[in-house]
Design a protein around this motif. Structure first.
Motif, short mmCIF file in Angstrom:
data_model
loop_
_atom_site.label_atom_id
_atom_site.label_comp_id
_atom_site.label_asym_id
_atom_site.label_seq_id
_atom_site.Cartn_x
_atom_site.Cartn_y
_atom_site.Cartn_z
N LYS A 134 17.66 -6.75 8.78
CA LYS A 134 16.64 -6.03 9.56
C LYS A 134 15.26 -6.18 8.92
CE LYS A 134 19.66 -2.57 11.66
NZ LYS A 134 19.83 -1.11 11.95
N GLU A 135 14.24 -5.96 9.72
CA GLU A 135 12.88 -6.01 9.21
C GLU A 135 12.58 -4.78 8.37
OE1 GLU A 135 10.74 -8.57 12.82
OE2 GLU A 135 10.00 -6.59 12.26
N ARG A 136 11.62 -4.97 7.47
CA ARG A 136 11.21 -3.85 6.63
C ARG A 136 10.50 -2.81 7.51
NH1 ARG A 136 9.00 -5.36 0.77
NH2 ARG A 136 11.03 -6.41 0.91
N GLU A 137 10.93 -1.55 7.37
CA GLU A 137 10.44 -0.46 8.22
C GLU A 137 9.53 0.47 7.42
OE1 GLU A 137 12.51 3.00 10.97
OE2 GLU A 137 13.32 2.62 8.98
N GLY A 138 8.40 0.82 7.99
CA GLY A 138 7.53 1.80 7.35
C GLY A 138 8.14 3.19 7.45
N VAL A 139 8.14 3.91 6.36
CA VAL A 139 8.70 5.26 6.32
C VAL A 139 7.59 6.30 6.28
CG1 VAL A 139 10.12 6.87 5.00
CG2 VAL A 139 10.79 4.46 5.17
N ALA A 140 6.63 6.12 5.37
CA ALA A 140 5.56 7.09 5.21
C ALA A 140 4.41 6.44 4.47
CB ALA A 140 6.04 8.32 4.44
N GLN A 141 3.21 6.94 4.69
CA GLN A 141 2.08 6.49 3.90
C GLN A 141 1.11 7.64 3.68
OE1 GLN A 141 0.22 3.16 5.92
NE2 GLN A 141 -1.05 4.47 7.21
N ILE A 142 0.33 7.49 2.60
CA ILE A 142 -0.62 8.53 2.23
C ILE A 142 -1.92 7.88 1.82
CG2 ILE A 142 0.27 8.59 -0.16
CD1 ILE A 142 -0.35 11.63 -0.13
N GLU A 143 -3.01 8.44 2.31
CA GLU A 143 -4.34 7.92 1.98
C GLU A 143 -5.10 8.97 1.20
OE1 GLU A 143 -6.53 6.32 5.21
OE2 GLU A 143 -8.34 6.02 4.04
N GLY A 144 -5.67 8.56 0.08
CA GLY A 144 -6.39 9.52 -0.74
C GLY A 144 -5.42 10.55 -1.28
N GLY A 145 -5.68 11.82 -0.97
CA GLY A 145 -4.80 12.86 -1.49
C GLY A 145 -3.91 13.53 -0.50
N ASP A 146 -4.29 13.54 0.80
CA ASP A 146 -3.52 14.38 1.69
C ASP A 146 -3.37 13.88 3.12
OD1 ASP A 146 -6.29 16.76 2.16
OD2 ASP A 146 -6.11 14.61 2.53
N SER A 147 -3.85 12.73 3.44
CA SER A 147 -3.71 12.22 4.80
C SER A 147 -2.43 11.41 4.88
CB SER A 147 -4.91 11.33 5.16
OG SER A 147 -4.75 10.80 6.45
N THR A 148 -1.45 11.92 5.64
CA THR A 148 -0.13 11.31 5.66
C THR A 148 0.33 11.00 7.08
OG1 THR A 148 0.97 13.46 5.74
CG2 THR A 148 0.58 12.53 3.57
#
Length: 120
Positions: A40-54
């Motif tokens: 299967k292709e790699r799936e994005g689970v979660a990301q965070i930018e800076g300190g709190d944007s998710t």
């Protein structure tokens, strides 16, 4: 190129919890967690930018939480209420610019991937 080293994978029964950690050799504004199973292709689970944007993929909303310690250049993925379908290799990823879509092609740095296995 920043180096990323993950830890915290393992085996757990359904309903259990695990916390993944990612140690970065330098700061990256956008950090993410991805997962992949064979074929299967790699799936994005979660990301965070800076300190709190998710952002999260729908399948983990309410169960997983991404966080970071910008002083220590650490990123975490707290995984609760784990399901067998969460079984995968999990990868930490980073990019120096602002976060784009939760898509593996937008990331430039990758960890080696700890295995997470959830049994029913």
């Amino acid at each position: 190129q920043v180096q990323l080293v993950e830890s915290g994978g393992g085996s757990v029964q359904a309903g259990g919890s695990l916390r993944l950690s990612c140690a970065a050799s330098g700061y990256r504004r956008c950090m993410g967690w991805f997962r992949q199973t064979p074929g299967k292709e790699r799936e994005g689970v979660a990301q965070i930018e800076g300190g709190d944007s998710t952002i999260y993929v729908d399948s983990v909303k309410g169960r997983f939480a991404i966080s970071r310690d910008n002083v220590k250049d650490l990123v975490y993925l707290q995984m609760n209420s784990l399901k067998p379908e969460d079984t995968a290799m999990y990868y930490c990823a980073g990019r120096s610019g602002v976060c784009a879509a939760l898509w593996s092609g937008s990331y430039t740095s990758w960890g080696q991937g700890p295995q997470v296995t959830v049994s029913s």
